[in-house]
Design a protein around this motif. Structure first.
Motif, PDB file in Angstrom:
ATOM      1  N   GLN A   1     -22.811  23.419 139.440  1.00 25.94           N
ATOM      2  CA  GLN A   1     -22.713  21.940 139.483  1.00 25.94           C
ATOM      3  C   GLN A   1     -21.985  21.184 140.144  1.00 25.94           C
ATOM      4  OE1 GLN A   1     -24.171  20.094 136.037  1.00 25.94           O
ATOM      5  NE2 GLN A   1     -25.831  21.839 136.726  1.00 25.94           N
ATOM      6  N   LYS A   2     -22.274  21.473 141.426  1.00 26.23           N
ATOM      7  CA  LYS A   2     -21.928  20.914 142.983  1.00 26.23           C
ATOM      8  C   LYS A   2     -22.764  20.341 143.811  1.00 26.23           C
ATOM      9  CE  LYS A   2     -17.358  23.570 143.691  1.00 26.23           C
ATOM     10  NZ  LYS A   2     -16.308  23.598 143.957  1.00 26.23           N
ATOM     11  N   ALA A   3     -22.469  19.129 145.039  1.00 27.75           N
ATOM     12  CA  ALA A   3     -23.657  18.902 145.215  1.00 27.75           C
ATOM     13  C   ALA A   3     -22.921  18.617 147.624  1.00 27.75           C
ATOM     14  CB  ALA A   3     -23.885  17.511 145.428  1.00 27.75           C
ATOM     15  N   TYR A   4     -23.935  19.183 148.033  1.00 29.96           N
ATOM     16  CA  TYR A   4     -23.125  19.135 148.908  1.00 29.96           C
ATOM     17  C   TYR A   4     -24.085  19.174 150.556  1.00 29.96           C
ATOM     18  CZ  TYR A   4     -21.420  23.545 146.873  1.00 29.96           C
ATOM     19  OH  TYR A   4     -20.881  24.799 146.092  1.00 29.96           O
ATOM     20  N   GLY A   5     -22.831  18.306 151.285  1.00 30.97           N
ATOM     21  CA  GLY A   5     -23.490  17.339 152.836  1.00 30.97           C
ATOM     22  C   GLY A   5     -22.482  16.398 152.391  1.00 30.97           C
ATOM     23  N   GLU A   6     -23.276  15.823 153.815  1.00 29.15           N
ATOM     24  CA  GLU A   6     -22.121  14.566 153.419  1.00 29.15           C
ATOM     25  C   GLU A   6     -21.819  13.453 152.289  1.00 29.15           C
ATOM     26  OE1 GLU A   6     -21.096  10.211 157.076  1.00 29.15           O
ATOM     27  OE2 GLU A   6     -23.063  12.299 157.653  1.00 29.15           O
ATOM     28  N   TYR A   7     -21.286  13.795 151.521  1.00 29.19           N
ATOM     29  CA  TYR A   7     -20.826  13.015 150.325  1.00 29.19           C
ATOM     30  C   TYR A   7     -19.917  11.646 150.727  1.00 29.19           C
ATOM     31  CZ  TYR A   7     -19.088  10.551 146.055  1.00 29.19           C
ATOM     32  OH  TYR A   7     -19.348  10.014 145.412  1.00 29.19           O
ATOM     33  N   THR A   8     -19.079  11.752 151.743  1.00 28.46           N
ATOM     34  CA  THR A   8     -18.057  11.146 151.985  1.00 28.46           C
ATOM     35  C   THR A   8     -18.101  11.396 153.683  1.00 28.46           C
ATOM     36  OG1 THR A   8     -16.307  11.428 152.126  1.00 28.46           O
ATOM     37  CG2 THR A   8     -16.805  10.050 150.319  1.00 28.46           C
ATOM     38  N   LYS A   9     -17.660  10.676 154.474  1.00 29.64           N
ATOM     39  CA  LYS A   9     -17.516  10.477 155.914  1.00 29.64           C
ATOM     40  C   LYS A   9     -15.771  12.644 156.432  1.00 29.64           C
ATOM     41  CE  LYS A   9     -18.846   6.659 158.071  1.00 29.64           C
ATOM     42  NZ  LYS A   9     -17.951   5.608 159.186  1.00 29.64           N
ATOM     43  N   ILE A  10     -15.604  12.417 154.786  1.00 29.90           N
ATOM     44  CA  ILE A  10     -14.639  12.929 154.495  1.00 29.90           C
ATOM     45  C   ILE A  10     -14.754  14.575 154.027  1.00 29.90           C
ATOM     46  CG2 ILE A  10     -12.556  12.091 156.335  1.00 29.90           C
ATOM     47  CD1 ILE A  10     -11.144  11.496 153.383  1.00 29.90           C
ATOM     48  N   LYS A  11     -15.706  14.219 152.765  1.00 30.39           N
ATOM     49  CA  LYS A  11     -16.177  14.781 151.660  1.00 30.39           C
ATOM     50  C   LYS A  11     -17.248  15.594 151.778  1.00 30.39           C
ATOM     51  CE  LYS A  11     -15.216  15.047 147.051  1.00 30.39           C
ATOM     52  NZ  LYS A  11     -14.115  14.710 146.037  1.00 30.39           N
ATOM     53  N   THR A  12     -17.765  16.680 152.111  1.00 29.56           N
ATOM     54  CA  THR A  12     -18.787  17.730 151.952  1.00 29.56           C
ATOM     55  C   THR A  12     -19.390  18.390 150.690  1.00 29.56           C
ATOM     56  OG1 THR A  12     -17.985  19.223 153.021  1.00 29.56           O
ATOM     57  CG2 THR A  12     -18.178  17.864 154.808  1.00 29.56           C
ATOM     58  N   GLU A  13     -18.788  18.229 149.654  1.00 24.57           N
ATOM     59  CA  GLU A  13     -19.139  18.571 148.358  1.00 24.57           C
ATOM     60  C   GLU A  13     -18.352  17.539 146.715  1.00 24.57           C
ATOM     61  OE1 GLU A  13     -16.453  22.265 146.941  1.00 24.57           O
ATOM     62  OE2 GLU A  13     -17.354  22.538 148.709  1.00 24.57           O
ATOM     63  N   ILE A  14     -19.220  17.629 146.230  1.00 20.42           N
ATOM     64  CA  ILE A  14     -18.817  17.102 145.364  1.00 20.42           C
ATOM     65  C   ILE A  14     -19.449  17.464 143.817  1.00 20.42           C
ATOM     66  CG2 ILE A  14     -20.398  15.915 145.370  1.00 20.42           C
ATOM     67  CD1 ILE A  14     -18.558  13.240 144.225  1.00 20.42           C
ATOM     68  N   GLU A  15     -18.600  17.253 142.934  1.00 19.37           N
ATOM     69  CA  GLU A  15     -19.368  17.902 141.881  1.00 19.37           C
ATOM     70  C   GLU A  15     -19.958  17.236 141.056  1.00 19.37           C
ATOM     71  OE1 GLU A  15     -16.586  19.652 138.913  1.00 19.37           O
ATOM     72  OE2 GLU A  15     -15.481  20.595 139.927  1.00 19.37           O
ATOM     73  N   LEU A  16     -21.288  17.451 140.068  1.00 24.41           N
ATOM     74  CA  LEU A  16     -21.833  16.765 139.759  1.00 24.41           C
ATOM     75  C   LEU A  16     -21.430  15.437 138.996  1.00 24.41           C
ATOM     76  CD1 LEU A  16     -25.088  18.883 139.412  1.00 24.41           C
ATOM     77  CD2 LEU A  16     -24.658  17.070 141.192  1.00 24.41           C
ATOM     78  N   LYS A  17     -20.291  16.006 137.488  1.00 27.26           N
ATOM     79  CA  LYS A  17     -19.631  15.054 136.584  1.00 27.26           C
ATOM     80  C   LYS A  17     -18.575  14.207 137.313  1.00 27.26           C
ATOM     81  CE  LYS A  17     -16.240  15.212 132.632  1.00 27.26           C
ATOM     82  NZ  LYS A  17     -15.832  16.418 132.309  1.00 27.26           N
ATOM     83  N   GLU A  18     -18.482  14.537 138.542  1.00 31.02           N
ATOM     84  CA  GLU A  18     -17.721  13.763 139.653  1.00 31.02           C
ATOM     85  C   GLU A  18     -18.597  11.926 139.751  1.00 31.02           C
ATOM     86  OE1 GLU A  18     -14.204  13.870 143.381  1.00 31.02           O
ATOM     87  OE2 GLU A  18     -14.981  15.624 142.609  1.00 31.02           O
ATOM     88  N   PHE A  19     -19.680  12.811 140.422  1.00 30.77           N
ATOM     89  CA  PHE A  19     -20.550  12.127 141.321  1.00 30.77           C
ATOM     90  C   PHE A  19     -20.834  10.984 140.194  1.00 30.77           C
ATOM     91  CE2 PHE A  19     -24.997  11.035 141.335  1.00 30.77           C
ATOM     92  CZ  PHE A  19     -24.777  10.491 143.188  1.00 30.77           C
ATOM     93  N   GLU A  20     -21.271  11.411 139.550  1.00 29.10           N
ATOM     94  CA  GLU A  20     -21.919  10.770 138.217  1.00 29.10           C
ATOM     95  C   GLU A  20     -20.744   9.627 137.478  1.00 29.10           C
ATOM     96  OE1 GLU A  20     -22.627  12.475 134.421  1.00 29.10           O
ATOM     97  OE2 GLU A  20     -24.282  14.053 135.398  1.00 29.10           O
ATOM     98  N   GLU A  21     -19.428  10.250 137.821  1.00 36.00           N
ATOM     99  CA  GLU A  21     -18.551   9.207 137.368  1.00 36.00           C
ATOM    100  C   GLU A  21     -18.049   7.947 138.739  1.00 36.00           C
ATOM    101  OE1 GLU A  21     -14.940  11.937 136.593  1.00 36.00           O
ATOM    102  OE2 GLU A  21     -15.781  12.407 134.588  1.00 36.00           O
ATOM    103  N   LYS A  22     -18.176   8.670 139.872  1.00 35.98           N
ATOM    104  CA  LYS A  22     -18.357   7.829 141.029  1.00 35.98           C
ATOM    105  C   LYS A  22     -19.183   6.509 141.126  1.00 35.98           C
ATOM    106  CE  LYS A  22     -14.198  10.515 142.919  1.00 35.98           C
ATOM    107  NZ  LYS A  22     -13.674  10.214 144.294  1.00 35.98           N
ATOM    108  N   LEU A  23     -19.744   7.127 140.644  1.00 38.29           N
ATOM    109  CA  LEU A  23     -21.509   6.387 141.144  1.00 38.29           C
ATOM    110  C   LEU A  23     -21.280   4.764 140.271  1.00 38.29           C
ATOM    111  CD1 LEU A  23     -24.599   5.783 142.440  1.00 38.29           C
ATOM    112  CD2 LEU A  23     -25.176   7.185 140.342  1.00 38.29           C
ATOM    113  N   MET A  24     -21.333   3.707 141.432  1.00 38.68           N
ATOM    114  CA  MET A  24     -21.101   2.253 140.527  1.00 38.68           C
ATOM    115  C   MET A  24     -22.802   2.221 140.179  1.00 38.68           C
ATOM    116  SD  MET A  24     -18.585   0.540 143.507  1.00 38.68           S
ATOM    117  CE  MET A  24     -20.520   0.633 144.636  1.00 38.68           C
ATOM    118  N   ILE A  25     -23.308   1.419 139.210  1.00 43.41           N
ATOM    119  CA  ILE A  25     -24.314   1.709 138.135  1.00 43.41           C
ATOM    120  C   ILE A  25     -24.496   0.170 138.558  1.00 43.41           C
ATOM    121  CG2 ILE A  25     -25.526   1.832 136.437  1.00 43.41           C
ATOM    122  CD1 ILE A  25     -24.720   4.154 136.412  1.00 43.41           C
TER     123      ILE A  25
END
Length: 169
Positions: free
Chosen positions: A145-169
């Motif tokens: 349940q993790k995504a990999y790549g350039e999520y931010t300029k300094i973060k290269t992985e993120i949990e899907l749950k955290e991504f959902e919480e941070k996505l501005m809808i």
């Protein structure tokens, strides 16, 4: 004189080809920024390659896939209502990633662009593409349940749950 004209023509032609797919990111082109500003964001699974390039691509064995059908596993943002969509790749001059970067059966977080104006043979205005200069997709390990790549300029992985919480809808 003829050789000078030939050299100048070759330089001009090669410069044009480089320009056609040469890009540089201006600003924040990380997935976090792109997905926050995108109209459509989803978790997808690659189902199939559909169209193939006629030309051989140097360094790639076999026919190069030109489009893929993906299943929308979870839509985070957007008006898309279909269960599957088609995404087009690069033909060598479109500033898109090659579809061979995506593997059948694998999952990705995507923030693609809806094709509106530039349609090539087979492309439809209801289809999508990516822009090579942006990070508009991340590979997902569905088991972790993790995504990999350039999520931010300094973060290269993120949990899907955290991504959902941070996505501005």
């Amino acid at each position: 004189m003829k050789s000078l004209i030939l050299v100048m023509t070759l330089i001009l032609f090669s410069t044009f080809q480089v320009f056609a797919c040469d890009c540089e990111c201006t600003g924040d082109c990380s997935f976090s920024s792109i997905s926050n500003n995108s109209e459509f964001v989803a978790l997808i699974k690659v189902i199939s390659y559909d169209d193939y390039l006629d030309d051989e691509i140097m360094g790639y064995e076999g026919k190069m896939p030109y489009s893929m059908t993906v299943e929308i596993i979870k839509k985070y943002k957007g008006k898309e209502t279909r269960n599957t969509i088609k995404i087009w790749g690069d033909n060598g001059a479109k500033c898109r990633p090659y579809i061979s970067n995506f593997k059948i059966g694998e999952h990705y977080l995507i923030a693609p662009n809806l094709l509106r104006v530039y349609k090539l043979k087979g492309e439809k205005s209801i289809d999508y593409d990516f822009f090579s200069c942006n990070t508009d997709y991340l590979k997902v390990d569905i088991e972790k349940q993790k995504a990999y790549g350039e999520y931010t300029k300094i973060k290269t992985e993120i949990e899907l749950k955290e991504f959902e919480e941070k996505l501005m809808i």
